[in-house]
Enzyme design. Structure first.
Site, PDB file in Angstrom:
ATOM      1  CD  GLU A  35      18.844 -26.744  19.702  1.00 51.25           C
ATOM      2  OE1 GLU A  35      18.685 -27.934  20.082  1.00 51.25           O
ATOM      3  OE2 GLU A  35      19.830 -26.065  20.025  1.00 51.25           O
TER       4      GLU A  35
ATOM      5  CG  PHE B  97      22.120 -25.958  16.648  1.00 55.62           C
ATOM      6  CD1 PHE B  97      22.788 -27.164  16.450  1.00 55.62           C
ATOM      7  CD2 PHE B  97      22.853 -24.854  17.053  1.00 55.62           C
ATOM      8  CE1 PHE B  97      24.157 -27.259  16.657  1.00 55.62           C
ATOM      9  CE2 PHE B  97      24.223 -24.947  17.257  1.00 55.62           C
ATOM     10  CZ  PHE B  97      24.881 -26.143  17.064  1.00 55.62           C
TER      11      PHE B  97
ATOM     12  NE  ARG C 140      31.061 -16.041  12.299  1.00 57.03           N
ATOM     13  CZ  ARG C 140      32.059 -15.142  12.384  1.00 57.03           C
ATOM     14  NH1 ARG C 140      32.102 -14.293  13.382  1.00 57.03           N
ATOM     15  NH2 ARG C 140      33.001 -15.098  11.459  1.00 57.03           N
TER      16      ARG C 140
ATOM     17  CB  SER D 244      24.885 -15.757  18.939  1.00 57.74           C
ATOM     18  OG  SER D 244      25.954 -16.027  19.804  1.00 57.74           O
TER      19      SER D 244
ATOM     20  CG  ASP E  41      31.892 -21.956  15.549  1.00 58.51           C
ATOM     21  OD1 ASP E  41      32.859 -21.925  16.344  1.00 58.51           O
ATOM     22  OD2 ASP E  41      30.845 -21.312  15.726  1.00 58.51           O
TER      23      ASP E  41
END
Lengths: 279, 314
Positions: B57, B82, B166, B36, B116
């Site tokens: 992370e 994250f 994104r 991604s 999301d």
């Protein structure tokens, strides 16, 4: 062999006594700090800086040096004292611990103190940082080794186990973790605050080679570290059974001295017990 | 306006691969999101210099610290939610405080993540990162600028946070538009009001300037790609010359780019100002355009804010 030489071991032990005296004095003079966890780690530190590690106090940035990361950053007084005895800092500078403008911060700062490899203090970071160094060594095909000293309280931290997995996954046989198993954390006995046992089994389950030793016995520290060097394809955890406050009777096993400086009388007695004149 | 819509992530991946070819000190870390974030491109080209840390992370950031302390230039990527909040302590203690050579390039920032929902739509990452000493904060405006930003920051030794999205975004710069870290780009000149945008909201600001022009209002548009260090000179000059400022960002208005500009102007040159951005609420699932409408991130919102500022100017 040198390492079995009684005189050599007793020389290390007498350095350890001086480092303990420095650490207690520094905390006394600063009026704050963590005597318990400093004293439990002293013998490991001394074995490292005075025998086991390849390093040069005159060249703290020497690329080939072994790296030592004090993950339990509150043990800083013991680390600074060992660094000073080894020649990274003037011994006289130790009294500046925790004072304004000092190179000796309350917790280790890699940008201020020569010989400090990683800034620590917030717990549970050091092993992962050590892994990064170990990966870099592998990438660069360097033979230097990475040693990380963790406290047992840090076994509460999730990231410790993330790092345990990573070291094992990437087969980091160039990293060794010393676990200062003094069995006390700030709020009480580790097994009462957050059960850790069976610790050795946990590290084994994470793919580590595990050795258990008396963390105040120089010979055992040296032997275990040499054993770790010979283990290929996986990292080694040396669980060092220690006593919090080791070397000063009333600090030994004492919760009170986890994070408290001694008063005048306590300081004098501590120095008497360590066989050093109060500074 | 007819812009080409392109992926910032794709250009991130391309820049990383080029850097990997040029320099052996470049290493890349990811936390199970490499396909991604597009660090996977680097991973296939240089598998020995790519370390997947799994969904960990905190571990990734401290591992990055050890690599950087050993002389590596480290790029660490994951989703912005994250890569900032989840590992804030690690960034504070092991990246910013020791000033290590780590570039956190985080994707999927803001509400344009879309479906999301709020769990993944970080609207506070700029706030978290800009308050850290030693940390620079960059929001590339489009795919071209993302490429240039990545190539540029690889030549610095200090920590940098880069926020990308994104979704594909309008390409408002050319491949040869100069990029200088800390130097805002004037996209359009004008003397009546200043519109300052970052990220996807710069293109909205350009659209708003077109709309304002229909009413005889000449808006200056600034692409404030670097939130920190802040280009105070360009901001104050614009305030002085236009007398009013509107900021637009895909971030909470609480402590993002707009508040950085506001603080700068309050101390240096006080003019009427309005911040367009996400109000003090969490997002939700939805399509990009729907979400931008619901949370006040449209061209019309900017136009309205400009009129309000112009009214207060008089």
């Amino acid at each position: 062999m040198e390492i079995y030489d009684g005189e050599f071991i007793s020389e290390l032990e007498s350095i350890a006594r001086r480092v303990r005296a420095h650490a207690v004095t520094m905390i006394y003079q600063a009026g704050s700090g963590h005597p318990g966890g400093s004293l439990s780690a002293v013998d490991i530190l001394v074995a490292m800086y005075f025998h086991l590690m390849k390093h040069d106090p005159k060249r703290p940035d020497w690329p080939e040096r072994d790296r030592f990361v004090l993950s339990k950053g509150h043990g800083a007084p013991a680390l600074y004292a060992a660094l000073a005895e080894a020649g990274y800092l003037p011994v006289a500078e130790l009294e500046s611990l925790r004072k304004m403008g000092s190179r000796l911060q309350g917790h280790p700062c890699m940008r201020k103190t020569p010989g400090v490899e990683m800034s620590t203090g917030s717990l549970g970071h050091g092993l992962a940082a050590g892994n990064g160094m170990a990966l870099a060594a592998k990438l660069d095909r360097k033979l230097y080794r990475i040693f990380v000293l963790c406290g047992d309280g840090e076994m509460d931290v999730g990231e410790t186990w993330e790092a345990a997995m990573l070291a094992s996954h990437y087969k980091l046989d160039n990293i060794t973790m010393f676990l200062d198993r003094n069995k006390l954390q700030l709020d009480g006995p580790t097994e009462k605050i957050m059960s850790l046992e069976p610790l050795a089994d946990k590290w084994k389950a994470f793919g580590w080679h595990v050795i258990e030793i008396d963390g105040h016995n120089m010979k055992e520290i040296i032997q275990a570290t040499n054993e770790a060097r010979s283990i290929k394809g996986r990292p080694t955890a040396i669980i060092c059974h220690t006593i919090k406050g080791k070397g000063v009777s009333f600090m030994e096993g004492s919760l009170h001295f986890h994070g408290k400086a001694p008063n005048d009388d306590e300081y004098k007695q501590a120095m008497r017990e360590l066989g050093v004149a109060p500074e | 306006m007819t812009w080409k819509w392109e992926s910032q992530r794709k250009q991130y991946g391309r820049a990383l691969v080029e850097l990997g070819k040029e320099r052996s000190d470049i290493v890349v870390l990811d936390a199970d999101l490499s396909s991604s974030t597009r660090t996977a491109d680097f991973a296939s080209a240089f598998p020995e210099r790519f370390f997947n840390c799994g969904i960990a992370e905190q571990n990734m950031i401290d591992t990055a610290a050890g690599l950087a302390a050993s002389g590596k230039t480290v790029f660490a990527s994951t989703f912005a939610v994250f890569g900032t909040g989840r590992c804030y302590d690690q960034i504070r203690q092991s990246v910013a405080y020791p000033k290590l050579n780590i570039k956190i390039v985080a994707s999927h920032a803001g509400i344009t993540v879309g479906g999301d929902g709020a769990s993944h739509q970080i609207i506070e990452d700029l706030a978290l990162m800009r308050v850290l000493p030693n940390m620079s904060v960059i929001v590339p405006v489009d795919s071209n600028e993302t490429y240039r930003v990545v190539k540029t920051i690889a030549n610095t030794k200090d920590p940098v946070y880069v926020r990308i999205g994104r979704a594909d975004v309008p390409t408002v710069t050319d491949e040869d538009t100069p990029y200088e870290m800390g130097k805002a780009t004037i996209m359009r000149d004008g003397d009546d009001v200043t519109l300052i945008g970052c990220g996807i909201m710069t293109s909205k600001s350009l659209e708003a300037a077109d709309e304002l022009a229909k009413h005889g209002i000449d808006a200056r548009v600034i692409n404030l790609h670097t939130i920190k260090p802040l280009d105070e000179k360009t901001i104050v000059k614009a305030a002085r010359e236009t007398g009013g400022v509107v900021t637009a960002e895909e971030h909470s208005v609480m402590m993002g780019m707009g508040s950085a500009v506001a603080m700068c102007l309050v101390e240096n040159f006080h003019v009427p100002m309005k911040r367009v951005g996400i109000p003090d609420v969490f997002g939700e699932s939805g399509a990009c355009t729907e979400l931008m409408e619901r949370y006040g991130l449209t061209m019309e919102n900017i136009v309205e804010a400009a009129h309000d500022v112009l009214k207060r100017k008089k």
